[in-house]
Scaffold this motif. Structure first.
Motif, mmCIF file in Angstrom:
data_model
loop_
_atom_site.group_PDB
_atom_site.id
_atom_site.type_symbol
_atom_site.label_atom_id
_atom_site.label_comp_id
_atom_site.label_asym_id
_atom_site.label_seq_id
_atom_site.Cartn_x
_atom_site.Cartn_y
_atom_site.Cartn_z
ATOM 1 N N ASN A 128 2.870 4.012 9.668
ATOM 2 C CA ASN A 128 3.227 3.454 10.968
ATOM 3 C C ASN A 128 4.149 4.447 11.665
ATOM 4 N N GLY A 129 3.533 5.357 12.438
ATOM 5 C CA GLY A 129 4.316 6.412 13.081
ATOM 6 C C GLY A 129 4.922 7.339 12.045
ATOM 7 N N GLN A 130 6.245 7.463 12.064
ATOM 8 C CA GLN A 130 6.927 8.351 11.115
ATOM 9 C C GLN A 130 7.168 7.684 9.759
ATOM 10 N N TYR A 131 6.850 6.389 9.657
ATOM 11 C CA TYR A 131 7.087 5.658 8.410
ATOM 12 C C TYR A 131 5.816 5.651 7.561
ATOM 13 N N TYR A 132 6.018 5.891 6.255
ATOM 14 C CA TYR A 132 4.852 6.067 5.377
ATOM 15 C C TYR A 132 5.065 5.360 4.048
ATOM 16 N N GLY A 133 3.940 4.842 3.520
ATOM 17 C CA GLY A 133 3.902 4.383 2.138
ATOM 18 C C GLY A 133 4.311 2.940 1.919
ATOM 19 N N ARG A 134 4.446 2.610 0.654
ATOM 20 C CA ARG A 134 4.689 1.237 0.191
ATOM 21 C C ARG A 134 5.985 0.660 0.753
ATOM 22 N N TYR A 135 7.007 1.503 0.905
ATOM 23 C CA TYR A 135 8.304 1.016 1.375
ATOM 24 C C TYR A 135 8.620 1.490 2.792
ATOM 25 N N GLU A 154 8.526 5.478 -5.224
ATOM 26 C CA GLU A 154 9.330 4.545 -6.014
ATOM 27 C C GLU A 154 10.736 5.094 -6.252
ATOM 28 N N ARG A 155 10.787 6.380 -6.630
ATOM 29 C CA ARG A 155 12.066 7.007 -6.939
ATOM 30 C C ARG A 155 12.981 7.057 -5.716
ATOM 31 N N VAL A 156 12.433 7.482 -4.585
ATOM 32 C CA VAL A 156 13.226 7.607 -3.363
ATOM 33 C C VAL A 156 13.652 6.232 -2.850
ATOM 34 N N ALA A 157 12.759 5.247 -2.926
ATOM 35 C CA ALA A 157 13.095 3.898 -2.470
ATOM 36 C C ALA A 157 14.231 3.302 -3.306
ATOM 37 N N ASP A 158 14.167 3.487 -4.621
ATOM 38 C CA ASP A 158 15.236 2.985 -5.495
ATOM 39 C C ASP A 158 16.576 3.638 -5.152
ATOM 40 N N ALA A 159 16.552 4.940 -4.930
ATOM 41 C CA ALA A 159 17.783 5.667 -4.615
ATOM 42 C C ALA A 159 18.332 5.233 -3.251
ATOM 43 N N TYR A 160 17.434 5.062 -2.274
ATOM 44 C CA TYR A 160 17.843 4.655 -0.937
ATOM 45 C C TYR A 160 18.501 3.278 -0.956
ATOM 46 N N VAL A 161 17.867 2.339 -1.632
ATOM 47 C CA VAL A 161 18.395 0.974 -1.674
ATOM 48 C C VAL A 161 19.705 0.914 -2.461
ATOM 49 N N ALA A 162 19.779 1.641 -3.568
ATOM 50 C CA ALA A 162 21.007 1.655 -4.370
ATOM 51 C C ALA A 162 22.173 2.214 -3.572
ATOM 52 N N GLY A 163 21.910 3.277 -2.814
ATOM 53 C CA GLY A 163 22.974 3.899 -2.040
ATOM 54 C C GLY A 163 23.389 3.088 -0.828
ATOM 55 N N GLY A 186 8.198 15.226 2.016
ATOM 56 C CA GLY A 186 6.826 15.729 1.997
ATOM 57 C C GLY A 186 6.026 15.346 0.766
ATOM 58 N N ASP A 187 6.665 14.691 -0.200
ATOM 59 C CA ASP A 187 5.979 14.258 -1.420
ATOM 60 C C ASP A 187 5.656 12.770 -1.284
ATOM 61 N N PHE A 188 4.377 12.450 -1.004
ATOM 62 C CA PHE A 188 3.981 11.079 -0.755
ATOM 63 C C PHE A 188 3.400 10.392 -1.998
ATOM 64 N N SER A 189 3.584 10.978 -3.154
ATOM 65 C CA SER A 189 3.041 10.395 -4.382
ATOM 66 C C SER A 189 3.725 9.054 -4.660
ATOM 67 N N PRO A 190 2.992 8.122 -5.286
ATOM 68 C CA PRO A 190 3.597 6.822 -5.619
ATOM 69 C C PRO A 190 4.884 6.948 -6.430
ATOM 70 N N ALA A 191 4.900 7.881 -7.386
ATOM 71 C CA ALA A 191 6.090 8.053 -8.223
ATOM 72 C C ALA A 191 7.294 8.446 -7.379
ATOM 73 N N ASN A 192 7.089 9.364 -6.424
ATOM 74 C CA ASN A 192 8.196 9.790 -5.578
ATOM 75 C C ASN A 192 8.618 8.684 -4.615
ATOM 76 N N SER A 232 0.822 -1.216 0.000
ATOM 77 C CA SER A 232 0.000 0.000 0.000
ATOM 78 C C SER A 232 0.857 1.268 0.000
ATOM 79 N N TYR A 233 0.514 2.193 -0.895
ATOM 80 C CA TYR A 233 1.214 3.480 -0.940
ATOM 81 C C TYR A 233 0.752 4.435 0.168
ATOM 82 N N THR A 234 -0.299 4.096 0.874
ATOM 83 C CA THR A 234 -0.826 4.989 1.914
ATOM 84 C C THR A 234 -0.683 4.395 3.315
ATOM 85 N N ALA A 235 -0.030 3.251 3.448
ATOM 86 C CA ALA A 235 0.162 2.639 4.766
ATOM 87 C C ALA A 235 1.040 3.549 5.626
#
Length: 206
Positions: free
Chosen positions: A155-162, A179-188, A171-177, A150-153
């Protein structure tokens, strides 16, 4: 004087022959070097991305879909309909369509472009998560474990699909963002989703 001139001419001739032999050797060696460099430039190592198929990869590097079997053979892929995100494929782009294709059973090469697309679009689930969900890739497994996909899940300070923090998402909770932030986080942090999933299995978070 005749003897002197004769020796001079012989010496000059010998020098000329040595010079010509040296130049010929340099040109021959240079030719081999250029050929070697050119040949190695055709070797490609490609990391499979989400949504890729062997047909799309063939189209990207060969500008047609006739090299599906060429890529599969080079990487010992038995099922051309099944490839995985993060998998490294190595192949030579300086080649014609696989000439061995006609010798294989007629069912395999008859529709190389259609079969992989259908199969990859609805792949067989192969990863079971610890909360009862199933996934077909490490990235999907993390998403299903963290939020049930879920992109809207929240849990406290944690938000979204990942389940990223608000500070990561900016502050940008859009699905596209997400996905983009999760990919960058995992790659780094881990280098790949597969490595992140292995860490998650061992520690319960990523």
């Amino acid at each position: 004087m005749k003897t002197y001139n004769s020796n001079t001419n012989n010496t000059t001739a010998k020098l000329s022959l040595k010079t010509m032999a040296l130049l010929a050797g340099i040109l021959f060696t240079s030719g081999l070097f250029v050929t070697s460099q050119t040949a190695s430039a055709d070797q490609v190592t490609y990391t499979v991305q989400s949504g890729d198929t062997l047909s799309s990869i063939s189209d990207q590097f060969y500008h047609d879909q006739a090299h599906v079997q060429t890529i599969a053979t080079a990487n010992k892929i038995d099922n051309i309909s099944l490839i995985y995100v993060g998998e490294e494929l190595k192949f030579d782009t300086n080649t014609k369509a696989d000439s061995k294709a006609p010798a294989k059973p007629s069912a395999a090469p008859s529709s190389p472009a259609v079969a992989p697309v259908a199969a990859v679009a609805q792949p067989t689930a192969s990863i079971a998560t610890n909360n009862g969900f199933a996934a077909n890739s490490a990235k999907e497994a993390i998403a299903m474990t963290e939020s049930g996909g879920s992109y809207t899940a929240q849990n406290g300070q944690y938000y979204g699909r990942y389940q990223l923090t608000s500070s990561y998402l900016g502050g940008d909770f859009s699905p596209a963002n997400q996905e983009r932030v999760a990919d960058a986080y995992v790659a780094g942090r881990y280098g790949s989703w597969e490595a992140a999933w292995q860490f998650h299995l061992a520690n319960g978070w990523y």
